[in-house]
Design a protein around this motif. Structure first.
Motif, short mmCIF file in Angstrom:
data_model
loop_
_atom_site.label_atom_id
_atom_site.label_comp_id
_atom_site.label_asym_id
_atom_site.label_seq_id
_atom_site.Cartn_x
_atom_site.Cartn_y
_atom_site.Cartn_z
N ALA A 180 -76.84 -20.02 -69.83
CA ALA A 180 -77.21 -19.59 -68.49
C ALA A 180 -76.62 -20.51 -67.42
N GLY A 181 -75.79 -19.94 -66.56
CA GLY A 181 -75.22 -20.70 -65.45
C GLY A 181 -74.04 -21.56 -65.82
N ASN A 182 -73.64 -21.59 -67.11
CA ASN A 182 -72.53 -22.43 -67.53
C ASN A 182 -71.23 -21.62 -67.57
N THR A 183 -70.13 -22.34 -67.59
CA THR A 183 -68.84 -21.65 -67.71
C THR A 183 -68.64 -21.08 -69.10
N THR A 184 -69.52 -21.46 -70.05
CA THR A 184 -69.42 -20.90 -71.40
C THR A 184 -69.97 -19.49 -71.47
N SER A 185 -70.70 -19.07 -70.45
CA SER A 185 -71.26 -17.72 -70.44
C SER A 185 -70.13 -16.69 -70.40
N PHE A 186 -70.21 -15.69 -71.29
CA PHE A 186 -69.17 -14.67 -71.36
C PHE A 186 -69.28 -13.70 -70.19
N TRP A 187 -70.48 -13.19 -69.96
CA TRP A 187 -70.73 -12.28 -68.84
C TRP A 187 -71.32 -13.05 -67.67
N ASN A 188 -71.06 -12.57 -66.46
CA ASN A 188 -71.67 -13.16 -65.27
C ASN A 188 -71.90 -12.05 -64.25
N THR A 189 -72.55 -12.41 -63.14
CA THR A 189 -72.90 -11.44 -62.11
C THR A 189 -72.69 -12.07 -60.73
N ALA A 191 -73.12 -6.17 -53.18
CA ALA A 191 -72.87 -5.17 -54.22
C ALA A 191 -73.25 -5.75 -55.58
N ALA A 192 -74.04 -5.00 -56.35
CA ALA A 192 -74.43 -5.47 -57.68
C ALA A 192 -73.23 -5.39 -58.61
N SER A 193 -72.98 -6.45 -59.37
CA SER A 193 -71.81 -6.49 -60.25
C SER A 193 -72.16 -7.15 -61.58
N LEU A 194 -71.32 -6.86 -62.57
CA LEU A 194 -71.43 -7.45 -63.90
C LEU A 194 -70.00 -7.58 -64.42
N TYR A 195 -69.58 -8.79 -64.81
CA TYR A 195 -68.19 -8.99 -65.16
C TYR A 195 -68.05 -10.11 -66.19
N THR A 196 -66.92 -10.10 -66.90
CA THR A 196 -66.60 -11.19 -67.83
C THR A 196 -65.88 -12.26 -67.02
N GLY A 197 -66.51 -13.41 -66.88
CA GLY A 197 -65.91 -14.48 -66.09
C GLY A 197 -66.98 -15.44 -65.59
N ASN A 198 -66.67 -16.11 -64.49
CA ASN A 198 -67.57 -17.13 -63.96
C ASN A 198 -67.76 -16.95 -62.45
N PHE A 199 -68.97 -17.24 -61.99
CA PHE A 199 -69.22 -17.34 -60.55
C PHE A 199 -68.83 -18.75 -60.13
N GLY A 250 -62.13 -13.03 -66.13
CA GLY A 250 -61.41 -13.23 -67.38
C GLY A 250 -62.06 -14.24 -68.29
N LYS A 251 -62.18 -13.86 -69.58
CA LYS A 251 -62.68 -14.75 -70.62
C LYS A 251 -61.69 -14.76 -71.78
N PRO A 252 -61.57 -15.90 -72.48
CA PRO A 252 -60.60 -15.97 -73.58
C PRO A 252 -60.78 -14.84 -74.58
N PHE A 253 -59.65 -14.23 -74.94
CA PHE A 253 -59.68 -13.07 -75.83
C PHE A 253 -58.25 -12.79 -76.27
N SER A 254 -58.04 -12.49 -77.56
CA SER A 254 -56.67 -12.28 -78.06
C SER A 254 -56.46 -10.94 -78.75
N GLY A 255 -57.49 -10.12 -78.82
CA GLY A 255 -57.32 -8.83 -79.48
C GLY A 255 -56.59 -7.82 -78.60
N ARG A 256 -56.18 -6.71 -79.23
CA ARG A 256 -55.53 -5.64 -78.48
C ARG A 256 -56.20 -4.30 -78.82
N PRO A 257 -57.36 -4.05 -78.20
CA PRO A 257 -58.01 -2.75 -78.40
C PRO A 257 -57.24 -1.67 -77.66
N ILE A 258 -57.57 -0.42 -77.94
CA ILE A 258 -56.90 0.67 -77.23
C ILE A 258 -57.82 1.32 -76.20
N ALA A 259 -59.12 0.97 -76.21
CA ALA A 259 -60.03 1.60 -75.26
C ALA A 259 -61.32 0.82 -75.17
#
Length: 603
Positions: free
Chosen positions: A380-389, A436-444, A457-466
Motif C-alpha cells: 500500500a502506497g509503495n512503488t512496488t504496488s502493481f495497481w494504483n489510483t 476523475a476516478a481512475s485505476l491504472y498499472t503504475g505509481n502515483f 507502466g509496470k515491469p512485464f515481458s509477455g506478449r498477450p494478444i488481448a
C-alpha cells in the motif's frame, strides 16, 4: 562380367570309408563300420565372437533320429562309425550360431547331404559347407571425404519394397558402417532383401539422406557397396557386387550440393512462432525448386518433424507461422528440402511464458492513512504496488483539504464473480477541481500544486494478444469542463460522459503531469509503445449486470518485446483534461490477459 569363384566359400569334405581289413567282419555282422577322414580348405579369416570354423555335425537316419552328433566334427577324425545299412543325412553348420542375427564379422556356414550305407560295401561321402548368411561390405572412395565431413551407411532388412520408399526415416535398425571407421570389416545378415541408407554431411553442414534397395538377396551373396564421387558433379555411385550380378545405383548428394540453407530465425510467442528461413543457392549449381522447401518443427526431445505451412518469398526466402504450441516449452525447427534430402542446422527456441495480470480480479485492497489502494497491505502506497489510483491526489497533502476523498474503492456488490470484490470508480468534484476516478498499472508520483504526477507502466515481458474483462458503466452529463483534446467537441451540461479502458505494451514507463499536455503519452507516434488497444465505446452499458469485453492488442511490429504493461481504467475519459461528469460510475472486474490466437497488426 567375368564370374570368379567366391573366396568366402568354405570347403569341407567328409569321406566315409569302409576299411578293407574289416570286410569279413562287415559281412558277418550285417553292419558297416565307417571311418571319417576330414579335409578342410578355407581362405576366410574372421574376427567373430565365436569360431565359425568349428563345425557341428549330425548323422540322421531315415526316421529322423540323430544316430551320431558332435559339436566339432574333427572329433570324428580317425574314429570308426558303425551304421546299419540304410539312408542317412549328414547335417553340418557353424557351432554356437544359427545365422539369424546381423553382426559384424560373424559368418555362418552350413551344408547338408544325403547318403546311403550298404552292407558289405564301402561308401565315401563328401560335403561342402558354404556361407549360409549374406555378407555386405561398404567402401568409401578416396575422394569421398573431400566432399563430406561425416558419412554413415545403415544396412538393414528392407522395410518397404514398394516404389518410392527411399527415405532414411523408413530404415529399420541395422548395422552402421561409418566412414570414420575403415576397420569395421564386413557385416553378415540373415537371408532377406536389404536396404542401405546413406546419411552424409557436406562441407557446409547440410545433411543428405538416400536409401537404396538390394532385392532378390540369396545366401552366399557378397554385396560390396562402393561409394565414390563421380565426375565431380555431386553424384554418388554405388556399385553392388554379389556372386551372380553387379548392380549400379546413382544417388544424388543433393539437388544443389553447394546450396546453403541458413539457420532459421524464430520469433517465438507463447503459443505460436513466426519463422523466417532462406536458401543461398550456388549460382553455378542446378536451379533451386522453392516448392520443395519446407519449414519443419518439433518439440525438443521428440523424433517426428512436422511440416509447417510454408510461404515462398522473394530471393529464396520462406516464412511459416507455427500455431498450437505450448507456452514456456522448448522446440526445434529447421528448413528441409525435398522431404529431408537436404536440411539446415537445427534452430532451438523456447515459447514465452504466459504471465498473468496481477490482481486482475481486484480482490486485493488495503488502506494506508486515508488512502485506499488496490493491493495488499504490504504494498500500500509503495512503488512496488502493481495497481494504483488517483486517490492519493484527493487524500494527501493539499488534495486532502476539505476532507479525504477516495474516488476509486472496492465493492462487494455489484460484482461479476459472486462472493468476490470489484473496483468501483466514481468521478467527483472537490472544492475547485474535478477528480476523475481512475485505476491504472503504475505509481502515483505526487502533487504539483493541484495537479497530479503519475507514472504509467509496470515491469512485464509477455506478449498477450488481448485484454479480457467485465465492466458496468453508468455515466452522467459532463458538468465540469476545463480543457478538451484537439478535435473533440463537448458541450457542458449536454454531452454525456464516457468511460475509458485501454491497454498498452511498452519498452519503458512514462511519467506525466495531468496539467501539462506536452507530457501526455502519444500511444500512436511514440516508438516506445509496442502495442495498444482500447475499449471501442465508452457509452453506458445495457442492463443491470456486467458486460464482457475483449480488447485486441494491435502491435506495431511482431518482433519487439515489451518491458512494461500499461492498463488504464477511468470513469471519465477526459479526466486528465480535468473534464467529466460528477457521479459517472464505472465498475470493473475479472481482468485477464489472452494469449491464444494470432496477434493483430496496427493499421
Amino acid at each position: 562380367m567375368k564370374k570368379t569363384k567366391p573366396l568366402y566359400m568354405l570347403f569341407m569334405s567328409l569321406f566315409f570309408l569302409l576299411a578293407s581289413c574289416q570286410e569279413e567282419e562287415l559281412a558277418g555282422s550285417g553292419m558297416g563300420y565307417l571311418r571319417l577322414q576330414l579335409d578342410v580348405n578355407t581362405t576366410v579369416n574372421t574376427k567373430a565372437g565365436y569360431d565359425p570354423m568349428q563345425i557341428a555335425a549330425q548323422i540322421v537316419n531315415a526316421a529322423g533320429q540323430v544316430v551320431k552328433e558332435t559339436t566339432n566334427w574333427t572329433d570324428w577324425e580317425g574314429e570308426s562309425i558303425a551304421l546299419e545299412p540304410g539312408s542317412y543325412t549328414l547335417n553340418a553348420s557353424s557351432n554356437g550360431f544359427d545365422g539369424q542375427e546381423m553382426a559384424f564379422e560373424k559368418p555362418y556356414y552350413a551344408g547338408s547331404k544325403t547318403f546311403s550305407i550298404e552292407q558289405g560295401k564301402a561308401n565315401a561321402v563328401s560335403l561342402t559347407c558354404t556361407l549360409a548368411n549374406v555378407k555386405v561390405s561398404v567402401n568409401f572412395g578416396d575422394g569421398f571425404a573431400k566432399y563430406f565431413t561425416e558419412a554413415t551407411v545403415t544396412v538393414s532388412p528392407l522395410v518397404n519394397a514398394s516404389e518410392g520408399t527411399e527415405t532414411a526415416d523408413e530404415a529399420a535398425t541395422g548395422l552402421v558402417f561409418d566412414m570414420g571407421r575403415p576397420d569395421q570389416g564386413s557385416g553378415y545378415f540373415p537371408v532377406s532383401d536389404l536396404q542401405a541408407t546413406l546419411v552424409a554431411k557436406n562441407l557446409k553442414g547440410a545433411t543428405i539422406r538416400q536409401t537404396n534397395k538390394m532385392e532378390g538377396v540369396a545366401a552366399r551373396d557378397h554385396h560390396i557397396l562402393n561409394y565414390s564421387i563421380s565426375g565431380g558433379d555431386g553424384e554418388i555411385t554405388i556399385t553392388v557386387n554379389d556372386r551372380t550380378q553387379e548392380h549400379k545405383y546413382d544417388v544424388g548428394v543433393n539437388p544443389i550440393p553447394t546450396t546453403t540453407l541458413m539457420l532459421p530465425v524464430v520469433n517465438a510467442w507463447s503459443r505460436m512462432a513466426y519463422v523466417d528461413a532462406q536458401a543461398v543457392p550456388d549460382p553455378e549449381g542446378d536451379p533451386l525448386d522453392d516448392t520443395k522447401m519446407k519449414i519443419q518443427y518439433r518439440q525438443k526431445g521428440t523424433d517426428v518433424w512436422t511440416d509447417a505451412t510454408t510461404t515462398i518469398g522473394e530471393n529464396h526466402t520462406y516464412q511459416a507461422t507455427i500455431g498450437n504450441l505450448t507456452a514456456n516449452t522448448e522446440y526445434e525447427c529447421r528448413t528441409s528440402y525435398n522431404n529431408g534430402d537436404f536440411t539446415s542446422e537445427v534452430s532451438s527456441f523456447t515459447t514465452e511464458a504466459e504471465t498473468a495480470l496481477y490482481n486482475g480480479d481486484f480482490e486485493f485492497w488495503s488502506q494506508s492513512g486515508e488512502t485506499i489502494y488496490p493491493d495488499i497491505q504490504a504494498n500500500a502506497g509503495n512503488t512496488t504496488s502493481f495497481w494504483n489510483t488517483s486517490n492519493p491526489g484527493t487524500t494527501q497533502g493539499m488534495g486532502a483539504i476539505g476532507g479525504a476523498l477516495n474516488p476509486t474503492t472496492s465493492v462487494t456488490s455489484p460484482v461479476h464473480t459472486q462472493g468476490g470484490k470489484a473496483a468501483q470508480l466514481k468521478s467527483a468534484f472537490k472544492i475547485i477541481a474535478f477528480a476523475a476516478a481512475s485505476l491504472y498499472t503504475g505509481n502515483f508520483a505526487g502533487l504539483s500544486g493541484m495537479s497530479a504526477n503519475m507514472e504509467f507502466g509496470k515491469p512485464f515481458s509477455g506478449r498477450p494478444i488481448a485484454l479480457k474483462g467485465y465492466y458496468k458503466y453508468t455515466p452522467t452529463v459532463i458538468n465540469h469542463v476545463d480543457r478538451v483534446p484537439d478535435g473533440v467537441t463537448i458541450e457542458e451540461g449536454k454531452t454525456m460522459d464516457e468511460c475509458s479502458i485501454f491497454i498498452a505494451l511498452a519498452k519503458k514507463s512514462f511519467t506525466f503531469n495531468n496539467n501539462d499536455e506536452s507530457t501526455y503519452i502519444d500511444y500512436e507516434g511514440d516508438d516506445n509503445i509496442i502495442a495498444y488497444g482500447a475499449l471501442p465505446s465508452g457509452a453506458a452499458t445495457q442492463g443491470d449486470g456486467y458486460t464482457e469485453f475483449t480488447i485486441p492488442l494491435k502491435y506495431k511490429n511482431l518482433t519487439e518485446k515489451p518491458t512494461h504493461i500499461i492498463v488504464v481504467c477511468s470513469a471519465s475519459k477526459y479526466g486528465d483534461y480535468m473534464t467529466g461528469g460528477e457521479g459517472s460510475t464505472l465498475y470493473v472486474d475479472d481482468f485477464s490477459l489472452v494469449y491464444e490466437g494470432t496477434p493483430a497488426l496496427w493499421e
